[in-house]
Design an enzyme around this catalytic site. Structure first.
Site, PDB file in Angstrom:
ATOM      1  N   GLY A 176       0.834  -1.192   0.000  1.00 44.23           N
ATOM      2  CA  GLY A 176       0.000   0.000   0.000  1.00 44.23           C
ATOM      3  C   GLY A 176       0.867   1.240   0.000  1.00 44.23           C
ATOM      4  O   GLY A 176       2.064   1.162   0.275  1.00 44.23           O
ATOM      5  N   HIS A 217      -0.772   2.433   9.378  1.00 46.57           N
ATOM      6  CA  HIS A 217       0.523   2.946   8.917  1.00 46.57           C
ATOM      7  C   HIS A 217       0.338   3.949   7.773  1.00 46.57           C
ATOM      8  O   HIS A 217       0.902   5.049   7.792  1.00 46.57           O
ATOM      9  CB  HIS A 217       1.364   1.748   8.463  1.00 46.57           C
ATOM     10  CG  HIS A 217       2.685   2.076   7.870  1.00 46.57           C
ATOM     11  ND1 HIS A 217       3.865   1.926   8.560  1.00 46.57           N
ATOM     12  CD2 HIS A 217       3.032   2.497   6.632  1.00 46.57           C
ATOM     13  CE1 HIS A 217       4.886   2.243   7.775  1.00 46.57           C
ATOM     14  NE2 HIS A 217       4.404   2.591   6.602  1.00 46.57           N
ATOM     15  N   GLU A 218      -0.474   3.570   6.773  1.00 50.86           N
ATOM     16  CA  GLU A 218      -0.616   4.427   5.594  1.00 50.86           C
ATOM     17  C   GLU A 218      -1.331   5.731   5.916  1.00 50.86           C
ATOM     18  O   GLU A 218      -1.015   6.772   5.343  1.00 50.86           O
ATOM     19  CB  GLU A 218      -1.355   3.672   4.487  1.00 50.86           C
ATOM     20  CG  GLU A 218      -0.608   2.499   3.908  1.00 50.86           C
ATOM     21  CD  GLU A 218       0.788   2.846   3.431  1.00 50.86           C
ATOM     22  OE1 GLU A 218       1.043   4.016   3.076  1.00 50.86           O
ATOM     23  OE2 GLU A 218       1.634   1.943   3.423  1.00 50.86           O
TER      24      GLU A 218
END
Length: 705
Positions: A176, A217-218
């Site tokens: 991602g 995280h993204e």
């Protein structure tokens, strides 16, 4: 804020999620290209850190409306809405510090983690004011492309956080990525949002708990956070700094250290923050207070339209201020186990409807058995030859919606239209026996074209060209060529009876040109396939022709390519191992486009070979059937030269039902007889089968009143 490596912070990040294996996202190459085009991007991002972040000790919880776009081709990547909702729960757990695994935080960081005070809610109103559950499912080949150009159906980024869920991502090993807010200002708006693999969404369905924090995280990147080791993008490369005061300089981890001594890499006296969500360690459980200040400050800043997301007006506009989300009416969608079948064989359909629960449904199948159904996944057979329409209506208390696919199922007879080797120059009516596959129902599809074939004859043209010179910036036409790559179109031949044929080959002439002068950009390919079961399954025949080897017409950028010389045509030939199984064999010519494809032409489709030793050549050469059309109540005159075996004549309607039949037993002589056509036989098209032990031919016969 005075850390030594602040100067190397990237302006823009295409950032892979943490992984148990080391992987390369290819970000450096893309960074350099973007820096070349706009060096200001790097300066803009650095400025965020140089200015410092607003201290925020308030208890305000910022709410961000979210929409998930599930890009799919009806495979496992078409994840369920429950899997998406599970992911939203995980985000809210992580960003509100509700995760129980903070108990595992090592002593050095127990005083540094905190509640981000950000929550995520699925939108309940779409950009057009319609009811939505915040999850849309979109059938597209772009699920396999997984790059910025796959970001279709973007909802206004100042109102929604867009998340695209895909089957694969172009960069090898990437799960991602997201852009910093400064990278999507102004004309960069269309890149904004997060793209992520379906098996990194949630802890259910195709996801699992081990990968379920990838989106945590993204979103950190989307809110401006770099990796804890800075901008090298790969852990373990070099010690680096993220510009956040309370995260130590780190080299990064693609594993979870078993003790704190393993985490003292850059400075033997300092334990690095390997449990941070902006790590790759897979034991991430925390954001530091400095990261929280950074995210909350950036969210309230002007970059990337972020600050409008958290306003009361936007919450009302997107419907996330509602205590109880509304139930929306469902949007119908479906597919079938195969869109090709024989008369009488079973096809299973699946209801993929979305946007709201389905309380009731009604299927309608043209010439189907059953003709209607209320099952979620009905199994149906079709009783007649032709292209069949399928309709699905789905309903709940909020309303109903209907979707109709005309010609959705292609039903063929269980016998061949052509016996033995045959040549199709595409000048006769036999072109109507060919079928076009265009699964995305788009403009780039095969169609018969006059004056474009070899020597100016007819050909089948796959029209990839589109005039986009006047396209509005960032419109669908603006992105047409960038989103063309990976789309698949096909041309399917009539069925052949090749049981008595030897040394069989299929060949066709083709012409093709590209829109790029760089052969490195050519990813298109042509495959030849065959099917023995009415097109339900296909087997490749030989190797695909790809890239520069496919070119015949060279570079044709900006115009509707048409071959004008014989030298622009090449021939593809494939050997086919015919056997006794090949009573009903079809061939498929399949073209997979690249982003730079222009038109592809096909002409002179030939199936060649020699007939078997026992083939009844006299019948094949002397058979005569007249008149055609024939009038009901009259006689059909048939003549042929018999050899030493009986010949059977069967007249069928297009549903495959026998209307009349007879057998002639004369041997080694000229046979002439009349087949009576009943006066009550309806005017229609029929199929006359002529069969012997070693011979079979099907003739289309038209009966008129």
């Amino acid at each position: 804020m005075n850390k030594t490596l602040l100067s190397i912070i990237s302006a823009l990040a295409i950032l892979p999620v943490f992984s148990q294996d080391y992987f390369n996202c290819g970000a450096n190459h893309q960074h350099q290209q973007l820096y070349t085009d706009n060096p200001q991007l790097e300066k803009d991002y650095k400025q965020l850190f140089l200015n410092g972040f607003q201290k925020s000790n308030d208890s305000t919880v910022f709410v961000i409306p979210v929409v998930f776009h599930i890009l799919h081709q009806y495979g496992n990547e078409n994840i369920t809405d429950d899997q998406v909702r599970n992911q939203v729960d995980i985000l809210n757990r992580d960003y509100r510090l509700l995760n129980n695994d903070t108990s595992a935080v090592i002593q050095e960081f127990k005083a540094l983690y905190g509640d981000v005070r950000i929550e995520f809610k699925l939108a309940t109103v779409d950009p057009f004011g319609n009811c939505t559950n915040g999850i849309e499912h979109i059938y597209t080949h772009l699920t396999n492309q997984g790059d910025d150009d796959s970001k279709i159906h973007q909802w206004y980024r100042q109102n929604y956080l867009n998340v695209w869920v895909v089957n694969s991502i172009g960069s090898q090993g990437v799960a991602g990525y997201a852009y910093y807010p400064t990278a999507v200002n102004n004309e960069g708006f269309w890149r904004d949002g997060i793209i992520i693999l379906n098996n990194y969404i949630g802890s259910t369905g195709t996801g699992n708990a081990f990968r379920s924090r990838a989106l945590t995280h993204e979103i950190g990147h989307w809110l401006g956070l770099p990796h804890v080791w800075g901008s090298t993008n790969d852990p373990g490369v070099a010690c680096g700094d993220d510009g956040i005061a309370d995260t130590p300089i780190s080299k990064g981890f693609n594993f979870c250290p078993t003790n704190t001594n393993q985490a003292k890499v850059c400075d033997p006296t300092i334990v690095e923050n390997y449990q941070n969500y902006m790590e790759y360690s897979y034991c991430s459980v925390m954001f530091t207070k400095g990261q929280i200040e950074a995210m909350r400050s950036i969210l309230q800043g002007g970059d990337g339209g972020r600050k409008n997301l958290i306003t009361a007006d936007n919450h009302q506009a997107t419907g996330v201020d509602l205590t109880t989300p509304p139930v929306c009416k469902p949007i119908p969608d479906f597919n079938a186990t195969s869109r090709n079948t024989c008369i009488g064989e079973l096809v299973t359909f699946k209801d993929w409807s979305y946007n709201g629960p389905v309380d009731s449904r009604t299927w309608t199948f043209q010439d189907g058995s059953p003709a209607t159904s209320s099952d979620a996944n009905p199994t149906v057979s079709f009783n007649s030859f032709g292209m069949k329409t399928v309709t699905l209506t789905v309903s709940n208390a909020a309303g109903s919606e209907t979707k109709t696919f005309e010609g959705y199922i292609n039903v063929t007879n269980g016998f061949a239209e052509v016996t033995g080797p045959t040549n199709f120059d595409l000048e006769s009516n036999h072109v109507n026996w060919f079928r076009v596959e265009n699964p995305e129902e788009n403009e780039a599809r095969f169609a018969l074209s006059s004056g474009t074939g070899v020597n100016g004859s007819k050909s089948f043209k796959l029209n990839n060209y589109k005039n986009v010179a006047g396209a509005a910036p960032y419109s669908a036409d603006y992105f047409y060529y960038r989103r063309l790559g990976g789309s698949v179109d096909a041309l399917i031949t009539p069925a052949f009876d090749l049981r008595y044929s030897q040394n069989v080959t299929i060949s066709f002439d083709y012409a093709y040109a590209t829109n790029t002068q760089s052969t490195a950009n050519m990813t298109e390919k042509v495959r030849v396939l065959f099917s023995r079961n009415c097109g339900k399954t296909w087997t490749p025949l030989g190797q695909a022709v790809t890239g520069v080897d496919l070119l015949t017409g060279g570079f044709a950028s900006g115009y509707d390519y048409k071959p004008t010389q014989a030298s622009e045509w090449k021939t593809i030939t494939r050997t086919f191992p015919a056997s006794g199984l090949d009573e009903n064999t079809r061939f498929k010519i399949e073209f997979t486009a690249s982003d730079y494809s222009n038109n592809f032409y096909v002409d002179n489709i030939n199936v060649t070979g020699t007939l078997g030793m026992n083939f009844d050549a006299s019948v094949a050469q002397t058979l005569n059937v007249a008149p055609n059309p024939v009038q009901s109540g009259s006689e059909l005159k048939i003549s042929y030269t018999a050899e030493n075996e009986p010949v059977q004549f069967i007249l069928r309607n297009l549903q495959g039902e026998v209307v009349m039949q007879t057998e002639r037993t004369e041997q080694n002589q000229l046979v002439e007889f009349a087949l009576p056509i009943a006066a009550d036989l309806p005017a229609a098209c029929y199929l006359l089968e002529v069969n012997s032990i070693n011979f079979r031919k099907v003739i289309k016969l038209v009966v008129v009143k």
